[in-house]
Write an enzyme that holds these catalytic residues in place. Structure first.
Site, PDB file in Angstrom:
ATOM      1  N   ASP A  86       0.810  -1.223   0.000  1.00  0.00           N
ATOM      2  CA  ASP A  86       0.000   0.000   0.000  1.00  0.00           C
ATOM      3  C   ASP A  86       0.840   1.268   0.000  1.00  0.00           C
ATOM      4  O   ASP A  86       0.469   2.283   0.577  1.00  0.00           O
ATOM      5  CB  ASP A  86      -0.964   0.012   1.212  1.00  0.00           C
ATOM      6  CG  ASP A  86      -1.744  -1.283   1.299  1.00  0.00           C
ATOM      7  OD1 ASP A  86      -2.281  -1.688   0.261  1.00  0.00           O
ATOM      8  OD2 ASP A  86      -1.772  -1.895   2.374  1.00  0.00           O
TER       9      ASP A  86
ATOM     10  N   GLY B 129       1.486   2.923  -2.656  1.00  0.00           N
ATOM     11  CA  GLY B 129       1.079   3.754  -3.792  1.00  0.00           C
ATOM     12  C   GLY B 129       1.816   3.325  -5.057  1.00  0.00           C
ATOM     13  O   GLY B 129       2.131   4.155  -5.913  1.00  0.00           O
ATOM     14  N   LYS B 130       2.065   2.023  -5.177  1.00  0.00           N
ATOM     15  CA  LYS B 130       2.794   1.504  -6.350  1.00  0.00           C
ATOM     16  C   LYS B 130       2.027   1.748  -7.637  1.00  0.00           C
ATOM     17  O   LYS B 130       2.621   2.051  -8.662  1.00  0.00           O
ATOM     18  CB  LYS B 130       3.042  -0.013  -6.202  1.00  0.00           C
ATOM     19  CG  LYS B 130       3.993  -0.374  -5.087  1.00  0.00           C
ATOM     20  CD  LYS B 130       4.185  -1.872  -4.992  1.00  0.00           C
ATOM     21  CE  LYS B 130       2.970  -2.611  -4.524  1.00  0.00           C
ATOM     22  NZ  LYS B 130       2.613  -2.423  -3.107  1.00  0.00           N
TER      23      LYS B 130
ATOM     24  N   GLY C 177      -4.153  -4.650  -4.519  1.00  0.00           N
ATOM     25  CA  GLY C 177      -5.186  -3.663  -4.834  1.00  0.00           C
ATOM     26  C   GLY C 177      -4.512  -2.366  -5.206  1.00  0.00           C
ATOM     27  O   GLY C 177      -3.897  -1.732  -4.370  1.00  0.00           O
ATOM     28  N   HIS C 178      -4.551  -2.030  -6.479  1.00  0.00           N
ATOM     29  CA  HIS C 178      -3.917  -0.796  -6.928  1.00  0.00           C
ATOM     30  C   HIS C 178      -4.988   0.220  -7.306  1.00  0.00           C
ATOM     31  O   HIS C 178      -5.907  -0.114  -8.036  1.00  0.00           O
ATOM     32  CB  HIS C 178      -3.033  -1.061  -8.155  1.00  0.00           C
ATOM     33  CG  HIS C 178      -1.836  -1.882  -7.836  1.00  0.00           C
ATOM     34  ND1 HIS C 178      -1.044  -2.453  -8.781  1.00  0.00           N
ATOM     35  CD2 HIS C 178      -1.305  -2.232  -6.649  1.00  0.00           C
ATOM     36  CE1 HIS C 178      -0.070  -3.115  -8.194  1.00  0.00           C
ATOM     37  NE2 HIS C 178      -0.216  -3.001  -6.903  1.00  0.00           N
TER      38      HIS C 178
ATOM     39  N   GLN D 222       2.148  -6.297  -3.364  1.00  0.00           N
ATOM     40  CA  GLN D 222       2.582  -6.416  -1.960  1.00  0.00           C
ATOM     41  C   GLN D 222       3.932  -5.705  -1.748  1.00  0.00           C
ATOM     42  O   GLN D 222       4.177  -4.702  -2.371  1.00  0.00           O
ATOM     43  CB  GLN D 222       2.643  -7.885  -1.509  1.00  0.00           C
ATOM     44  CG  GLN D 222       1.274  -8.555  -1.441  1.00  0.00           C
ATOM     45  CD  GLN D 222       0.789  -9.055  -2.774  1.00  0.00           C
ATOM     46  OE1 GLN D 222       1.537  -9.636  -3.527  1.00  0.00           O
ATOM     47  NE2 GLN D 222      -0.459  -8.840  -3.074  1.00  0.00           N
TER      48      GLN D 222
ATOM     49  N   ALA E 201      -9.247  -0.800   8.155  1.00  0.00           N
ATOM     50  CA  ALA E 201      -8.431   0.355   8.562  1.00  0.00           C
ATOM     51  C   ALA E 201      -6.987  -0.122   8.658  1.00  0.00           C
ATOM     52  O   ALA E 201      -6.708  -1.176   9.212  1.00  0.00           O
ATOM     53  CB  ALA E 201      -8.902   0.864   9.914  1.00  0.00           C
TER      54      ALA E 201
ATOM     55  N   ASP F 106       2.569  14.685   0.390  1.00  0.00           N
ATOM     56  CA  ASP F 106       1.593  15.742   0.708  1.00  0.00           C
ATOM     57  C   ASP F 106       0.763  15.423   1.950  1.00  0.00           C
ATOM     58  O   ASP F 106       0.236  16.333   2.585  1.00  0.00           O
ATOM     59  CB  ASP F 106       0.663  15.966  -0.505  1.00  0.00           C
ATOM     60  CG  ASP F 106       0.018  14.667  -0.962  1.00  0.00           C
ATOM     61  OD1 ASP F 106       0.762  13.718  -1.276  1.00  0.00           O
ATOM     62  OD2 ASP F 106      -1.226  14.582  -0.972  1.00  0.00           O
TER      63      ASP F 106
ATOM     64  N   GLY G 195       0.586  13.898  -4.864  1.00  0.00           N
ATOM     65  CA  GLY G 195      -0.868  13.828  -4.984  1.00  0.00           C
ATOM     66  C   GLY G 195      -1.243  12.617  -5.809  1.00  0.00           C
ATOM     67  O   GLY G 195      -0.382  12.001  -6.441  1.00  0.00           O
TER      68      GLY G 195
HETATM   69  P1  IMP Z   1      -2.582 -12.969   1.755  1.00  0.00           P
HETATM   70  O1  IMP Z   1      -1.640 -12.421   0.747  1.00  0.00           O
HETATM   71  O2  IMP Z   1      -4.037 -12.731   1.426  1.00  0.00           O
HETATM   72  O3  IMP Z   1      -2.282 -14.411   2.102  1.00  0.00           O
HETATM   73  O4  IMP Z   1      -2.350 -12.161   3.128  1.00  0.00           O
HETATM   74  C1  IMP Z   1      -1.151 -12.277   3.884  1.00  0.00           C
HETATM   75  C2  IMP Z   1      -0.754 -10.949   4.483  1.00  0.00           C
HETATM   76  O5  IMP Z   1      -0.341 -10.064   3.463  1.00  0.00           O
HETATM   77  C3  IMP Z   1      -1.882 -10.227   5.227  1.00  0.00           C
HETATM   78  O6  IMP Z   1      -1.336  -9.498   6.303  1.00  0.00           O
HETATM   79  C4  IMP Z   1      -2.418  -9.279   4.169  1.00  0.00           C
HETATM   80  O7  IMP Z   1      -3.101  -8.188   4.749  1.00  0.00           O
HETATM   81  C5  IMP Z   1      -1.123  -8.864   3.502  1.00  0.00           C
HETATM   82  N1  IMP Z   1      -1.310  -8.408   2.118  1.00  0.00           N
HETATM   83  C6  IMP Z   1      -1.518  -9.160   1.024  1.00  0.00           C
HETATM   84  N2  IMP Z   1      -1.620  -8.409  -0.073  1.00  0.00           N
HETATM   85  C7  IMP Z   1      -1.450  -7.134   0.323  1.00  0.00           C
HETATM   86  C8  IMP Z   1      -1.402  -5.884  -0.385  1.00  0.00           C
HETATM   87  O8  IMP Z   1      -1.532  -5.791  -1.611  1.00  0.00           O
HETATM   88  N3  IMP Z   1      -1.184  -4.793   0.388  1.00  0.00           N
HETATM   89  C9  IMP Z   1      -0.995  -4.860   1.733  1.00  0.00           C
HETATM   90  N4  IMP Z   1      -1.023  -5.999   2.412  1.00  0.00           N
HETATM   91  C10 IMP Z   1      -1.251  -7.127   1.723  1.00  0.00           C
END
Ligand code: IMP
Length: 428
Positions: free
Chosen positions: A14, A16-17, A41-42, A224, A304, A333, A415
């Site tokens: 997370d 901001g890739k 999730g991008h 990730q 959260a 920012d 931004g």
């Molecule tokens: P999994 O990848 O669903 O098995 O989750 C394993 C851990 O990686 C958990 O703590 C998730 O919240 C975290 N995680 C997986 N994908 C992301 C991501 O894209 N961003 C942030 N945390 C992630």
């Protein structure tokens, strides 16, 4: 200038890739993913509109780029089809998507087992995204996974699914006391997905290597981040793949010497979702302010996020593992209104300075961050487009970060929009 670049998360995800990939994608010919799956999730903002992507590479918003899903990705067919349909409905052309015939397919039992094993862990849950990621990689390593090449072969898929489902149903019934999955129902539903995805499937290893040989610019988009890597992260609170530069080699079929620039995306403060240690976490009004000003809620899960000061020890560690040449610092920012900003520049353990990120979580939970304090710039920076025009206090913070981590500043994002980007050094 680089021909093959990799973008990675340097913290816990997370960072901001998506925005940085989107920015560099403009100059690339091919954008490829090499690991993870729909747990990513991008969010990309374009002309005031938000696009949320999970599996499809962020380059999809440019009509002339190849978007590759490499063999190291675990592909959820239902999810990618939904994503493709949603993009098409907004007028985005998805015909340039290429899916590896060697990627493994996420099936309904993977998602079931992800959630059942989390429930089973009780208080020791990992906090997974529930997308079946780890169960799918487990099956790959156990050699009972179903790859895309077999998924799109009607007979092969029917036979493999029959065998695997028999095993999975035994576990569901005997261990978890759950109703078994209906073979015919799963087969029908997933056969229809296979038919839809077939035109996009190819040997992406050959495709990527041919593109490289032709001198095309390739951007590998990490999902990730380093601290969620199965080996380098805070195990067991990690994901099941390798979101580091080495992951590109095994997850896309690209030799290490072909990679010529590695960019680590670093958010100007830290967040993490799920459980596990987080030395600079701020369980106080600073953490709350970071969460509310930064809208720190998960793209996929809506959870959260935990928040805290930036940890340069982790960025340095991520830089060592992946050979990061540049940092792309995002969301600077968000710190605009802070009186004081802290940067963790070292760790102390039992009063002694340590030079590593501890492997043992027990030890890691005991480290004490060494902070340096910076005066805030207390002004809006979202309109600035040149590094030299940033407030002196912002530059001091960034330059100290570069010094502690030993990684050059490449990009500073001020931004969410495409144009809110300061290029310090050209990467492509
Ligand atoms: P999994 O990848 O669903 O098995 O989750 C394993 C851990 O990686 C958990 O703590 C998730 O919240 C975290 N995680 C997986 N994908 C992301 C991501 O894209 N961003 C942030 N945390 C992630």
């Amino acid at each position: 200038m680089a021909k093959v670049a990799v973008i990675l998360g340097s913290l816990w995800g997370d960072e901001g890739k998506g925005k940085i990939v989107d920015h560099l994608a403009e100059q690339a010919d091919v954008i490829a993913r090499f690991g993870g799956g729909s747990n990513a999730g991008h969010t990309i903002s374009l002309n005031g509109e938000e696009y949320k992507l999970r599996l499809i590479p962020s380059g999809i918003l440019y009509s002339d780029k190849l978007c590759v899903i490499g063999n190291g990705v675990v592909l959820d067919p239902q999810c990618i089809i939904e994503e493709m349909d949603a993009l098409k409905a907004r007028g985005v052309d998805v015909s340039n998507i290429k899916i590896s015939n060697r990627a493994h397919v996420v099936l309904p039992y993977h998602k079931l087992f992800d959630n059942l094993s989390e429930e089973n862990r009780g208080a020791k849950k990992i906090g997974t995204t529930g997308r079946g990621i780890s169960p799918c990689y487990i099956d790959r390593d156990d050699r009972i996974g179903i790859r895309v090449c077999d998924f799109i072969d009607k007979e092969e898929f029917a036979a493999r699914l029959k065998d695997v489902l028999a095993q999975k149903n035994l576990i569901l019934e005997k261990i978890y006391n759950q109703a078994p999955l209906d073979y015919e129902k799963v087969l029908r539903e997933y056969e229809s997905y296979a038919e839809r995805l077939k035109p996009y499937v190819c040997d992406t290893i050959t495709l990527l290597n041919e593109q490289m040989d032709a001198g095309k610019k390739i951007l590998f988009e990490g999902a990730q981040a380093t601290m969620l890597d199965i080996d380098y992260g805070t195990y067991p609170y990690v994901t099941a793949s390798h979101p580091v530069s080495g992951g590109v080699c095994v997850g896309a079929g690209v030799a290490p010497k072909k990679i010529d620039a590695v960019v680590g995306v670093v958010k100007a403060y830290c967040t993490r979702v799920g459980e596990g240690p987080f030395p600079t976490e701020q369980l106080n009004e600073i953490g709350e302010k970071l969460r509310s000003v930064g809208h720190e809620y998960g793209t996929v899960t809506g959870r959260a996020r935990r928040t805290g000061w930036l940890d340069a020890c982790i960025v340095k560690y991520a830089g060592q593992i992946s050979g990061m040449d540049y940092m792309a610092v995002t969301r600077l920012d968000i710190l605009d209104s802070f009186e004081e900003i802290k940067l963790c520049v070292g760790y102390k353990l039992n009063g002694e300075i340590i030079n590593e990120v501890p492997a043992s979580l027990k030890t890691y939970a005991q480290v004490e961050p060494i902070y340096e304090s910076f005066s805030g710039w207390k002004s809006e920076i979202s309109g600035i487009r040149e590094y030299g025009k940033l407030p002196a206090n912002a530059k001091k913070y960034l330059e100290r970060l570069a010094e502690v981590t030993g990684i050059k500043l490449g990009i500073v994002s001020v931004g969410p929009n495409r144009d809110q980007t300061i290029v310090v050094e050209n990467i492509f």
